[in-house]
Motif scaffolding. Sequence first.
Motif, PDB file in Angstrom:
ATOM      1  N   ARG A 247      68.681  67.997  35.282  1.00  0.00           N
ATOM      2  CA  ARG A 247      69.788  68.412  36.142  1.00  0.00           C
ATOM      3  C   ARG A 247      69.270  68.928  37.493  1.00  0.00           C
ATOM      4  N   ASP A 248      68.132  69.625  37.461  1.00  0.00           N
ATOM      5  CA  ASP A 248      67.569  70.132  38.721  1.00  0.00           C
ATOM      6  C   ASP A 248      67.139  68.975  39.635  1.00  0.00           C
ATOM      7  N   VAL A 249      66.574  67.927  39.054  1.00  0.00           N
ATOM      8  CA  VAL A 249      66.169  66.763  39.855  1.00  0.00           C
ATOM      9  C   VAL A 249      67.412  66.102  40.449  1.00  0.00           C
ATOM     10  N   GLU A 250      68.433  65.987  39.627  1.00  0.00           N
ATOM     11  CA  GLU A 250      69.681  65.372  40.108  1.00  0.00           C
ATOM     12  C   GLU A 250      70.279  66.207  41.251  1.00  0.00           C
ATOM     13  N   ARG A 251      70.332  67.505  41.056  1.00  0.00           N
ATOM     14  CA  ARG A 251      70.913  68.393  42.070  1.00  0.00           C
ATOM     15  C   ARG A 251      70.081  68.353  43.348  1.00  0.00           C
ATOM     16  N   GLY A 252      68.763  68.386  43.181  1.00  0.00           N
ATOM     17  CA  GLY A 252      67.867  68.362  44.350  1.00  0.00           C
ATOM     18  C   GLY A 252      68.078  67.101  45.174  1.00  0.00           C
ATOM     19  N   VAL A 261      66.994  59.758  46.476  1.00  0.00           N
ATOM     20  CA  VAL A 261      67.380  59.511  45.083  1.00  0.00           C
ATOM     21  C   VAL A 261      66.267  59.989  44.152  1.00  0.00           C
ATOM     22  N   GLY A 262      66.668  60.593  43.049  1.00  0.00           N
ATOM     23  CA  GLY A 262      65.718  61.077  42.051  1.00  0.00           C
ATOM     24  C   GLY A 262      66.239  60.729  40.671  1.00  0.00           C
ATOM     25  N   THR A 263      65.368  60.170  39.836  1.00  0.00           N
ATOM     26  CA  THR A 263      65.799  59.683  38.527  1.00  0.00           C
ATOM     27  C   THR A 263      64.810  60.098  37.448  1.00  0.00           C
ATOM     28  N   VAL A 264      65.320  60.739  36.400  1.00  0.00           N
ATOM     29  CA  VAL A 264      64.484  60.908  35.210  1.00  0.00           C
ATOM     30  C   VAL A 264      64.956  59.825  34.249  1.00  0.00           C
ATOM     31  N   GLY A 265      64.202  58.723  34.205  1.00  0.00           N
ATOM     32  CA  GLY A 265      64.688  57.545  33.490  1.00  0.00           C
ATOM     33  C   GLY A 265      64.048  57.342  32.146  1.00  0.00           C
ATOM     34  N   LYS A 266      63.039  58.145  31.832  1.00  0.00           N
ATOM     35  CA  LYS A 266      62.321  57.913  30.585  1.00  0.00           C
ATOM     36  C   LYS A 266      61.964  59.245  29.944  1.00  0.00           C
ATOM     37  N   GLU A 282      58.011  64.336  26.967  1.00  0.00           N
ATOM     38  CA  GLU A 282      57.302  63.737  28.105  1.00  0.00           C
ATOM     39  C   GLU A 282      58.329  62.958  28.902  1.00  0.00           C
ATOM     40  N   MET A 283      58.286  63.130  30.228  1.00  0.00           N
ATOM     41  CA  MET A 283      59.285  62.485  31.084  1.00  0.00           C
ATOM     42  C   MET A 283      58.609  61.844  32.281  1.00  0.00           C
ATOM     43  N   SER A 284      59.297  60.851  32.856  1.00  0.00           N
ATOM     44  CA  SER A 284      58.838  60.310  34.131  1.00  0.00           C
ATOM     45  C   SER A 284      59.946  60.513  35.156  1.00  0.00           C
ATOM     46  N   VAL A 285      59.544  60.805  36.382  1.00  0.00           N
ATOM     47  CA  VAL A 285      60.503  61.007  37.466  1.00  0.00           C
ATOM     48  C   VAL A 285      60.223  59.981  38.558  1.00  0.00           C
ATOM     49  N   ASP A 286      61.269  59.322  39.020  1.00  0.00           N
ATOM     50  CA  ASP A 286      61.165  58.337  40.100  1.00  0.00           C
ATOM     51  C   ASP A 286      61.897  58.919  41.302  1.00  0.00           C
ATOM     52  N   ILE A 287      61.166  59.095  42.414  1.00  0.00           N
ATOM     53  CA  ILE A 287      61.746  59.708  43.624  1.00  0.00           C
ATOM     54  C   ILE A 287      61.586  58.752  44.801  1.00  0.00           C
ATOM     55  N   ARG A 288      62.674  58.513  45.522  1.00  0.00           N
ATOM     56  CA  ARG A 288      62.597  57.597  46.664  1.00  0.00           C
ATOM     57  C   ARG A 288      63.410  58.122  47.852  1.00  0.00           C
ATOM     58  N   ASP A 289      62.911  57.828  49.031  1.00  0.00           N
ATOM     59  CA  ASP A 289      63.671  58.117  50.255  1.00  0.00           C
ATOM     60  C   ASP A 289      63.038  57.369  51.418  1.00  0.00           C
ATOM     61  N   VAL A 290      63.796  57.240  52.501  1.00  0.00           N
ATOM     62  CA  VAL A 290      63.221  56.673  53.728  1.00  0.00           C
ATOM     63  C   VAL A 290      62.415  57.740  54.466  1.00  0.00           C
ATOM     64  N   ALA A 294      61.377  64.292  52.869  1.00  0.00           N
ATOM     65  CA  ALA A 294      62.417  64.520  51.861  1.00  0.00           C
ATOM     66  C   ALA A 294      61.865  64.252  50.458  1.00  0.00           C
ATOM     67  N   MET A 295      61.035  63.207  50.331  1.00  0.00           N
ATOM     68  CA  MET A 295      60.416  62.938  49.022  1.00  0.00           C
ATOM     69  C   MET A 295      59.569  64.129  48.584  1.00  0.00           C
ATOM     70  N   ASN A 296      58.786  64.647  49.536  1.00  0.00           N
ATOM     71  CA  ASN A 296      57.928  65.792  49.212  1.00  0.00           C
ATOM     72  C   ASN A 296      58.751  67.020  48.823  1.00  0.00           C
ATOM     73  N   GLU A 297      59.902  67.175  49.490  1.00  0.00           N
ATOM     74  CA  GLU A 297      60.739  68.327  49.164  1.00  0.00           C
ATOM     75  C   GLU A 297      61.274  68.226  47.731  1.00  0.00           C
ATOM     76  N   LEU A 298      61.665  67.023  47.346  1.00  0.00           N
ATOM     77  CA  LEU A 298      62.171  66.869  45.982  1.00  0.00           C
ATOM     78  C   LEU A 298      61.054  67.089  44.951  1.00  0.00           C
ATOM     79  N   VAL A 299      59.852  66.653  45.297  1.00  0.00           N
ATOM     80  CA  VAL A 299      58.709  66.914  44.409  1.00  0.00           C
ATOM     81  C   VAL A 299      58.514  68.427  44.257  1.00  0.00           C
ATOM     82  N   SER A 300      58.596  69.153  45.380  1.00  0.00           N
ATOM     83  CA  SER A 300      58.444  70.625  45.322  1.00  0.00           C
ATOM     84  C   SER A 300      59.526  71.249  44.448  1.00  0.00           C
TER      85      SER A 300
END
Length: 409
Positions: A247-252, A261-266, A282-290, A294-300
């Motif tokens: 939920r935090d990844v989605e909100r971020g 966009v941020g996705t915990v798909g697995k 164990e989870m994987s997170v997929d983060i994308r942006d132009v 912004a990508m780094n902020e979502l990682v933080s």
Amino acid sequence: MEIDGERLRTDIETTGEFGALEDEEHGRTVLTGTEANRRAREYFVERLEDAGLDVRVDAVGNIAGRWTPESADPDAAAVAAGSHLDSVPEGGIFDGPLGVYSALEAVRAMQDAGVEPTRPVEVVSFTEEEGQRFASGLLGSSVAVGKRSVADALALTDGRTTLADALESMGFRGEGRLDASEWDSWLELHVEQSRRLERADVPVGLVTTITGITHCDVTVRGEANHAGATPMDERTDALAAASEFVRDVERGATEIGETTVGTVGKLDVRPNATNVVPGTVEMSVDIRDVSYDAMNELVSRAEESLSRLEAERGVETTFSRGFDLQPTEMSERCRRAVAEAGENTGIETLDLHSGAAHDTMYVAGVTDAAMLFAPSRDGISHNPGEWTAWEDCATATRALAGGLASLAH
Ligand SMILES: [Zn+2]
């Protein structure tokens, strides 16, 4: 220049028959080294030869057909265009083949109209863009831009067969290396895979930036325990904690920006049993942006979320950013060539970014490159329901042909 929409349609439909799905009206499965892949490749080579192009196949199976008319200096850097012929399992008929055959149709249209380019024009199909058998994606283009060596690529394996053997068995293990850095410029037409063009009712998208991608691996460790005998206040439930992280990844992603966009798909939950409090996730997170910031902020934010869960829920967590590719800007020169070609022929174009990865991501690192999008019905792709109206295919091909003709002069 006249685009022959029927000729383009025949090529895409014929390609769609190789590996066609039985229970679907359209759709195909074309993985590297399969019979379907061999037939798609052979048909492509035939079509290139029919148009009088010189065909070569490189050591990793990339196919290129070169048109060098009398007007062109054979030693001048070529203008190239293309895409890929492979698909995801149960994918659509446009993702890839539209880019390959629109490039060929653009050359045929130039030939028919007596266009006299001063540079050779090359039509290209890269090996295994989708990364469904030997690599994680962009296989052929990674070699063409020098990110991966021919030897490393040929040694890739699906667990049983190497890429070298798979190419050999199809008769598509050629020689040398297609070198994208030798091209003057590159264009790829692709289906949009989202709904922005459809919503705006514009036939052609002109990509500004291809988003960067980060993949992170996350572990949340709690304590597995009896689901009946462990009171709620004595649990360290790894999945309950992980769900807050999701939920935090989605909100971020929602808060940071419109293109984030941020996705915990697995998720891998252990022991994954009905009567056991989850011990580890164990989870994987997929983060994308132009925007890379912004990508780094979502990682933080993802890391902060884990720190909070450690403090509040007593879980232990690990976090690693395994794969990281920065956003790729498209070339202004190439974008202008396509936009002007559109203006001259009354085709409206819309600037947009690409959220999906494409071979152009790599090619743009070694030469000037741009991408065009054609509308995807309902934004659907990687699915047999993927559809682009034939009229839209032809219109986007007209813009591509105009762009290529302009770049080749
Ligand atoms: Zn594709």
